[in-house]
Write a protein that holds these residues in place. Structure first.
Motif, PDB file in Angstrom:
ATOM      1  N   ASN A   3     -10.346   5.855   3.073  1.00 22.86           N
ATOM      2  CA  ASN A   3     -10.221   4.918   2.339  1.00 22.86           C
ATOM      3  C   ASN A   3      -9.142   4.529   1.656  1.00 22.86           C
ATOM      4  OD1 ASN A   3     -13.190   4.496   3.243  1.00 22.86           O
ATOM      5  ND2 ASN A   3     -14.346   5.705   2.076  1.00 22.86           N
ATOM      6  N   ASN A   4      -8.875   5.383   0.719  1.00 22.12           N
ATOM      7  CA  ASN A   4      -7.956   5.298  -0.582  1.00 22.12           C
ATOM      8  C   ASN A   4      -6.196   6.008   0.333  1.00 22.12           C
ATOM      9  OD1 ASN A   4      -6.521   4.035  -2.327  1.00 22.12           O
ATOM     10  ND2 ASN A   4      -8.144   5.147  -3.516  1.00 22.12           N
TER      11      ASN A   4
ATOM     12  N   ASN B 159       0.455  -1.276   0.307  1.00 22.95           N
ATOM     13  CA  ASN B 159      -0.035  -0.114  -0.227  1.00 22.95           C
ATOM     14  C   ASN B 159       0.753   1.463  -0.174  1.00 22.95           C
ATOM     15  OD1 ASN B 159      -2.885  -1.735  -0.469  1.00 22.95           O
ATOM     16  ND2 ASN B 159      -2.223  -1.896   2.375  1.00 22.95           N
TER      17      ASN B 159
ATOM     18  N   SER C 245      -0.861   4.888 -10.896  1.00 23.45           N
ATOM     19  CA  SER C 245      -2.124   5.578 -10.364  1.00 23.45           C
ATOM     20  C   SER C 245      -3.207   6.536 -10.794  1.00 23.45           C
ATOM     21  CB  SER C 245      -2.383   4.846  -8.966  1.00 23.45           C
ATOM     22  OG  SER C 245      -4.277   5.467  -8.514  1.00 23.45           O
TER      23      SER C 245
ATOM     24  N   GLU D  43      -3.631   6.364  -0.219  1.00 27.21           N
ATOM     25  CA  GLU D  43      -2.431   6.154  -1.593  1.00 27.21           C
ATOM     26  C   GLU D  43      -2.673   6.798  -2.751  1.00 27.21           C
ATOM     27  OE1 GLU D  43      -4.484   3.791  -0.441  1.00 27.21           O
ATOM     28  OE2 GLU D  43      -3.275   2.128   0.701  1.00 27.21           O
ATOM     29  N   SER D  44      -3.555   7.171  -2.700  1.00 28.99           N
ATOM     30  CA  SER D  44      -3.990   8.443  -4.426  1.00 28.99           C
ATOM     31  C   SER D  44      -4.808   9.974  -3.914  1.00 28.99           C
ATOM     32  CB  SER D  44      -4.387   7.438  -5.442  1.00 28.99           C
ATOM     33  OG  SER D  44      -5.822   7.151  -4.838  1.00 28.99           O
ATOM     34  N   ASN D  45      -4.961  10.258  -2.449  1.00 27.76           N
ATOM     35  CA  ASN D  45      -5.151  10.931  -2.075  1.00 27.76           C
ATOM     36  C   ASN D  45      -4.314  12.036  -1.221  1.00 27.76           C
ATOM     37  OD1 ASN D  45      -8.770  10.976  -2.683  1.00 27.76           O
ATOM     38  ND2 ASN D  45      -7.841   8.666  -2.584  1.00 27.76           N
TER      39      ASN D  45
END
Length: 298
Positions: A141-142, A48, A93, A144-146
């Motif tokens: 929730n996410n 992650n 991503s 890694e990409s926010n």
């Protein structure tokens, strides 16, 4: 139109052939780099890891800056490398960037992170709860990409929604970064870091000089005033470490202070500050890799 002498025409063709060969080599290496980045992403997915890696980017920049770049300069070379970094990120991503005023900073974000990011403007409801709640959900929730982007001067806001400052951009600047990047990354140590913390004092506050308004557009005058202010702050905090950044919010006696070095909440430096009787509260706001101060032509 004048005819080019045969010897010059032959020389020009030779040089262009060399350029073509170099271009082919560059293309091959760019593709190979992208393929390696894709493999790295597959390895990162298992633990992650975060899409935005400010420490990795800073180390690349510092390595480039230590090289002989003539006749180019580091700003031009970094533009090329950022394009490659952004292209590789887009293969891994989609990076989601949250802002409170898309119109104000949209161009700067696209210029730095590239066109493939998704920028989300978060309007708040009448009670101000909607925007922060949406970001908090996305980052929980996410994570890694926010990330969240806030202007350097607006650090004292509720826009961090539980995250910490992990990066800053542009990475090359005349003096200070223009924006902070907020995320939920674990603080990673680089070879040159800035630790940011905010303090509220019990009975001390800066005094804005009466001549400030007349001189606020004078870069040298403001620089000197801030230099003197940082010395006052250093004395008040009873620290030996030089203050790199100082952004005051004098109405509430609150200041954002940046010092060179990596100091997390378990460090003796933060613990010592916490025991300072003149400080009412202290909060670690983030740790990020230092930007490169660059004055072209100097």
């Amino acid at each position: 139109m004048k005819n080019i002498p045969k010897e010059k025409s032959s020389s020009l063709k030779t040089l262009r052939k060399k350029l073509d060969t170099i271009d082919n080599n560059i293309l091959q290496m760019v593709v190979e780099r992208a393929q390696l980045a894709a493999k790295i992403y597959e390895a990162k997915k298992s633990d992650n890891s975060f899409v935005y890696q400010p420490v990795r980017e800073a180390e690349i920049l510092r390595k480039l800056n230590s090289s002989d770049l003539s006749p180019l300069d580091i700003a031009k070379v970094w533009d090329i490398w950022r394009s490659m970094i952004n292209a590789n990120i887009s293969l891994q991503s989609t990076l989601h960037i949250h802002v409170w005023d898309k119109k104000e900073i949209n161009a700067d974000i696209l210029s730095y992170f590239g066109p493939d990011v998704e920028i989300h403007e978060l309007s708040s409801s009448s009670d101000g709860a909607e925007g922060p709640k949406l970001i908090e959900d996305a980052m929980t929730n996410n994570p890694e990409s926010n990330i969240i982007v806030i202007p350097f001067s607006r650090w004292d806001s509720d826009h961090s929604v539980g995250g910490k400052i992990i990066g800053a951009f542009p990475m090359i600047s005349r003096d200070t970064p223009k924006y902070f990047v907020v995320g939920k990354n674990i603080f990673l140590k680089s070879s040159d870091d800035i630790t940011l913390f905010s303090v509220i004092f019990n009975n001390w506050n800066i005094e804005i000089p009466s001549e400030f308004d007349d001189n606020k557009d004078d870069y040298e005058w403001v620089s000197k005033w801030f230099s003197d202010l940082k010395k006052q702050m250093q004395k008040q905090l009873e620290i030996d470490i030089e203050i790199e950044y100082l952004i005051p919010n004098p109405t509430v006696k609150k200041y954002l202070i940046g010092v060179k070095g990596y100091f997390d909440e378990s460090s003796e430096f933060i613990k010592t500050l916490s025991s300072n009787n003149s400080i009412k509260t202290i909060e670690l706001k983030g740790i990020y890799p230092n930007i490169l101060i660059y004055n072209k032509g100097k």
